[in-house]
Design a protein around this motif. Sequence first.
Motif: not given
Length: 76
Positions: A25-26, A28-29, A43, A45-46, A71, A76
């Motif tokens: 997803l981002s 940071t996942t 994740d 971030e999300t 997403r 996203r």
Amino acid sequence: MYDVDAPHLRWGAGVELASPVGAYLSPTTFGHGGAGGQAAFADPETGVALGYVRNRLDTVNPMEPILVALREALGR
């Protein structure tokens, strides 16, 4: 011989990290894909975490459609 210019998975402390090969997803996942299409990731971030298990092994990886839907839902 290994192709050092090819995209590779990134690893940290036994889990996959986001990379061009496994974006999740981002950036940071972190998580891990398992045998037969199972996977788990989180994740920060999300704020999304997901665990997906199957009752039998399969050669089809179901995660990409799930990630596309996540997403889209997250914008996203």
